[in-house]
Design a protein around this motif. Structure first.
Motif, PDB file in Angstrom:
ATOM      1  N   ARG A  90       2.269  -6.634  -6.867  1.00 14.33           N
ATOM      2  CA  ARG A  90       1.638  -7.232  -5.670  1.00 14.33           C
ATOM      3  C   ARG A  90       0.496  -6.372  -5.157  1.00 14.33           C
ATOM      4  O   ARG A  90      -0.537  -6.894  -4.730  1.00 14.33           O
ATOM      5  N   MET A  91       0.673  -5.048  -5.160  1.00 16.19           N
ATOM      6  CA  MET A  91      -0.404  -4.156  -4.721  1.00 16.19           C
ATOM      7  C   MET A  91      -1.638  -4.353  -5.599  1.00 16.19           C
ATOM      8  O   MET A  91      -2.761  -4.430  -5.087  1.00 16.19           O
ATOM      9  N   ARG A  92      -1.417  -4.446  -6.894  1.00 11.98           N
ATOM     10  CA  ARG A  92      -2.535  -4.621  -7.825  1.00 11.98           C
ATOM     11  C   ARG A  92      -3.216  -5.967  -7.578  1.00 11.98           C
ATOM     12  O   ARG A  92      -4.441  -6.061  -7.553  1.00 11.98           O
ATOM     13  N   GLU A  93      -2.431  -7.028  -7.373  1.00  7.35           N
ATOM     14  CA  GLU A  93      -2.989  -8.354  -7.124  1.00  7.35           C
ATOM     15  C   GLU A  93      -3.812  -8.391  -5.840  1.00  7.35           C
ATOM     16  O   GLU A  93      -4.824  -9.074  -5.765  1.00  7.35           O
ATOM     17  N   LYS A  94      -3.373  -7.648  -4.826  1.00 11.30           N
ATOM     18  CA  LYS A  94      -4.076  -7.615  -3.541  1.00 11.30           C
ATOM     19  C   LYS A  94      -5.232  -6.619  -3.544  1.00 11.30           C
ATOM     20  O   LYS A  94      -5.986  -6.555  -2.581  1.00 11.30           O
ATOM     21  N   GLY A  95      -5.324  -5.803  -4.600  1.00  8.81           N
ATOM     22  CA  GLY A  95      -6.359  -4.785  -4.659  1.00  8.81           C
ATOM     23  C   GLY A  95      -6.035  -3.586  -3.786  1.00  8.81           C
ATOM     24  O   GLY A  95      -6.890  -2.757  -3.500  1.00  8.81           O
ATOM     25  N   ASP A  96      -4.792  -3.473  -3.338  1.00 12.26           N
ATOM     26  CA  ASP A  96      -4.335  -2.370  -2.494  1.00 12.26           C
ATOM     27  C   ASP A  96      -3.737  -1.297  -3.383  1.00 12.26           C
ATOM     28  O   ASP A  96      -2.550  -1.306  -3.676  1.00 12.26           O
ATOM     29  N   ILE A  97      -4.552  -0.372  -3.830  1.00 16.16           N
ATOM     30  CA  ILE A  97      -4.103   0.611  -4.801  1.00 16.16           C
ATOM     31  C   ILE A  97      -3.690   1.919  -4.129  1.00 16.16           C
ATOM     32  O   ILE A  97      -3.487   2.925  -4.755  1.00 16.16           O
ATOM     33  N   GLU A  98      -3.549   1.941  -2.813  1.00 21.96           N
ATOM     34  CA  GLU A  98      -3.067   3.147  -2.125  1.00 21.96           C
ATOM     35  C   GLU A  98      -1.586   3.274  -2.432  1.00 21.96           C
ATOM     36  O   GLU A  98      -0.757   2.534  -1.924  1.00 21.96           O
ATOM     37  N   HIS A  99      -1.219   4.197  -3.303  1.00 21.31           N
ATOM     38  CA  HIS A  99       0.149   4.296  -3.807  1.00 21.31           C
ATOM     39  C   HIS A  99       1.133   4.880  -2.817  1.00 21.31           C
ATOM     40  O   HIS A  99       2.245   4.421  -2.710  1.00 21.31           O
ATOM     41  N   GLU A 100       0.733   5.921  -2.109  1.00 19.79           N
ATOM     42  CA  GLU A 100       1.706   6.575  -1.235  1.00 19.79           C
ATOM     43  C   GLU A 100       1.868   5.759   0.046  1.00 19.79           C
ATOM     44  O   GLU A 100       0.904   5.426   0.716  1.00 19.79           O
ATOM     45  N   GLN A 101       3.075   5.422   0.354  1.00 21.73           N
ATOM     46  CA  GLN A 101       3.404   4.665   1.553  1.00 21.73           C
ATOM     47  C   GLN A 101       3.954   5.615   2.604  1.00 21.73           C
ATOM     48  O   GLN A 101       4.542   6.631   2.264  1.00 21.73           O
ATOM     49  N   PRO A 102       3.794   5.287   3.878  1.00 20.31           N
ATOM     50  CA  PRO A 102       4.383   6.134   4.913  1.00 20.31           C
ATOM     51  C   PRO A 102       5.889   6.293   4.681  1.00 20.31           C
ATOM     52  O   PRO A 102       6.567   5.316   4.370  1.00 20.31           O
TER      53      PRO A 102
END
Length: 161
Positions: A145-157
């Motif tokens: 889903r991250m890849r599909e949304k273009g959200d490649i920020e891997h580290e989450q809070p």
């Protein structure tokens, strides 16, 4: 002293549209799993996850961890072979994380004899423990889903642990 919880950390890397997962082969029991280990002293699960990642793969504390929602309960006798935390503690929690090693190299400790990079389906089949497969499923869905949304920020809070 060992803390009454376990951590599981799944290494992954993303290269363009390809997502791969590293699974590690235990040297003593010869099965495939993620990075796993118990908390020590007053460690939080996050601190234990960072320490286990370093001890088992050589990755530094600056590695990018992602907290997963997957939490399971493990029988204490399966983890440490005895009722280490008292006769009334039957199960302990296992907290799951992922570590981005897209730009890192894994250097295995003596606890593992090998590691392999593989796609989701193959990794899922090779893993011994249900908790590892559940966490892998969650991680794969999140990364897809991250890849599909273009959200490649891997580290989450990190919170809640």
């Amino acid at each position: 002293m060992r803390a009454p919880f376990q951590v599981l950390v799944l290494p992954y890397r993303m290269t363009g549209s390809i997502i791969e997962y590293a699974i590690l082969k235990r040297a003593d029991l010869h099965y495939w799993q993620g990075i796993a280990g118990g908390g020590e002293g007053e460690e939080t699960p996050l601190e234990a996850a960072r320490r286990e990642v370093f001890e088992e793969t050589g990755l530094t504390e600056s590695c990018k961890l992602m907290m997963l929602d997957s939490i399971t309960s493990l029988p204490v006798e399966h983890v440490v072979g005895e009722f280490l935390w008292g006769e009334d503690v039957y199960v302990i929690k296992e907290y799951s994380f992922a570590v981005d090693v897209s730009e890192e190299e894994l250097l295995l400790s003596k606890e593992h004899s090998a590691f392999r990079w593989m796609g989701y389906e193959e990794a899922y089949r090779e893993l011994k423990w249900d908790s590892n497969r559940t966490a892998l499923w969650e991680l794969h869905k999140r990364l897809t889903r991250m890849r599909e949304k273009g959200d490649i920020e891997h580290e989450q809070p990190i919170s809640g642990y």
